[in-house]
Design a protein around this motif. Structure first.
Motif, PDB file in Angstrom:
ATOM      1  N   ASP A 145       0.846  -1.190   0.000  1.00 48.96           N
ATOM      2  CA  ASP A 145       0.000   0.000   0.000  1.00 48.96           C
ATOM      3  C   ASP A 145       0.887   1.247   0.000  1.00 48.96           C
ATOM      4  N   PRO A 146       0.898   2.011  -1.099  1.00 46.63           N
ATOM      5  CA  PRO A 146       1.780   3.184  -1.158  1.00 46.63           C
ATOM      6  C   PRO A 146       1.437   4.263  -0.134  1.00 46.63           C
ATOM      7  N   GLU A 165      17.932  13.315   1.770  1.00 44.71           N
ATOM      8  CA  GLU A 165      18.104  12.774   0.419  1.00 44.71           C
ATOM      9  C   GLU A 165      17.408  11.419   0.292  1.00 44.71           C
ATOM     10  N   GLU A 166      17.595  10.556   1.308  1.00 46.58           N
ATOM     11  CA  GLU A 166      16.946   9.244   1.277  1.00 46.58           C
ATOM     12  C   GLU A 166      15.427   9.408   1.288  1.00 46.58           C
ATOM     13  N   TYR A 167      14.945  10.338   2.097  1.00 49.16           N
ATOM     14  CA  TYR A 167      13.512  10.583   2.175  1.00 49.16           C
ATOM     15  C   TYR A 167      12.970  11.031   0.817  1.00 49.16           C
ATOM     16  N   ALA A 172       9.757   9.828  -3.853  1.00 47.08           N
ATOM     17  CA  ALA A 172       9.536   9.865  -5.298  1.00 47.08           C
ATOM     18  C   ALA A 172       9.213   8.467  -5.832  1.00 47.08           C
ATOM     19  N   GLU A 173       9.921   7.439  -5.349  1.00 46.87           N
ATOM     20  CA  GLU A 173       9.672   6.068  -5.784  1.00 46.87           C
ATOM     21  C   GLU A 173       8.246   5.644  -5.418  1.00 46.87           C
ATOM     22  N   ARG A 177       4.474   4.892  -7.851  1.00 45.19           N
ATOM     23  CA  ARG A 177       3.597   3.711  -7.834  1.00 45.19           C
ATOM     24  C   ARG A 177       2.131   4.080  -7.780  1.00 45.19           C
ATOM     25  N   LEU A 178       1.819   5.332  -7.451  1.00 40.82           N
ATOM     26  CA  LEU A 178       0.401   5.734  -7.322  1.00 40.82           C
ATOM     27  C   LEU A 178      -0.270   5.849  -8.668  1.00 40.82           C
TER      28      LEU A 178
END
Length: 178
Positions: A145-146, A165-167, A172-173, A177-178
């Motif tokens: 579930d995104p 940066e990781e956040y 974005a990834e 998916r949405l």
């Protein structure tokens, strides 16, 4: 009576009311803290489940305040719901989510007076971090579930567990998916 004297009286009365109001506010805060501490030490033990968790716009010491809806269960009584506003890190909780079970103490005179002691099951932050970082490293979704994945990512960012940066990259990834 001169006009200046009238203004001085109004100013003096205003200051007196402000002082009394401030004093009453401080007394109320002290009483609430005392009542919470009394419940923590002398309250009835119970368990609660987080039904809802909504962020507010309020911060205390740079920690966000949340509105919680808890379902409280006491031995021999029907479950009931309690609304609380709190900073979840005050509860010794590493990861907050709906469904989390919490140890609580309930004021015997006021069933809505609930103090959260901490999670029922100790949370292993290391395991949580490893799972989240492994999912980020492999590019796999931590959740199917995104929306849930975004909420979990936000919680990790709020707790300072991931860099900006990781956040941004992971967000974005997930949004893709949405």
């Amino acid at each position: 009576m001169r006009e200046e004297d009238g203004i001085m009286v109004v100013v003096a009365v205003s200051w007196a009311l402000l002082f009394l109001g401030g004093g009453a506010f401080v007394v109320r805060l002290i009483h609430r803290a005392w009542k919470k501490e009394q419940t923590r030490h002398h309250g009835l033990p119970g368990e609660a489940t987080v039904l809802e968790c909504r962020a507010t716009r309020m911060y205390i010491n740079r920690r966000q305040v949340f509105d919680f809806l808890l379902e409280v269960r006491m031995p021999g009584q029907a479950p009931y719901q309690v609304s609380l506003s709190s900073r979840w890190h005050d509860w010794n909780v590493r990861v907050m989510d709906v469904g989390l079970r919490l140890n609580v103490k309930v004021d015997p005179k006021d069933p809505q007076g609930v103090v959260v002691l901490g999670p029922v099951v100790a949370q292993d932050l290391g395991r949580f971090l490893r799972q989240g970082m492994d999912a980020m490293a492999t590019g796999q979704a931590a959740h199917a579930d995104p929306v849930k994945a975004l909420a979990d990512l936000q919680r990790m960012a709020d707790a300072g567990l991931v860099s900006e940066e990781e956040y941004a990259r992971k967000r974005a990834e997930i949004l893709d998916r949405l």
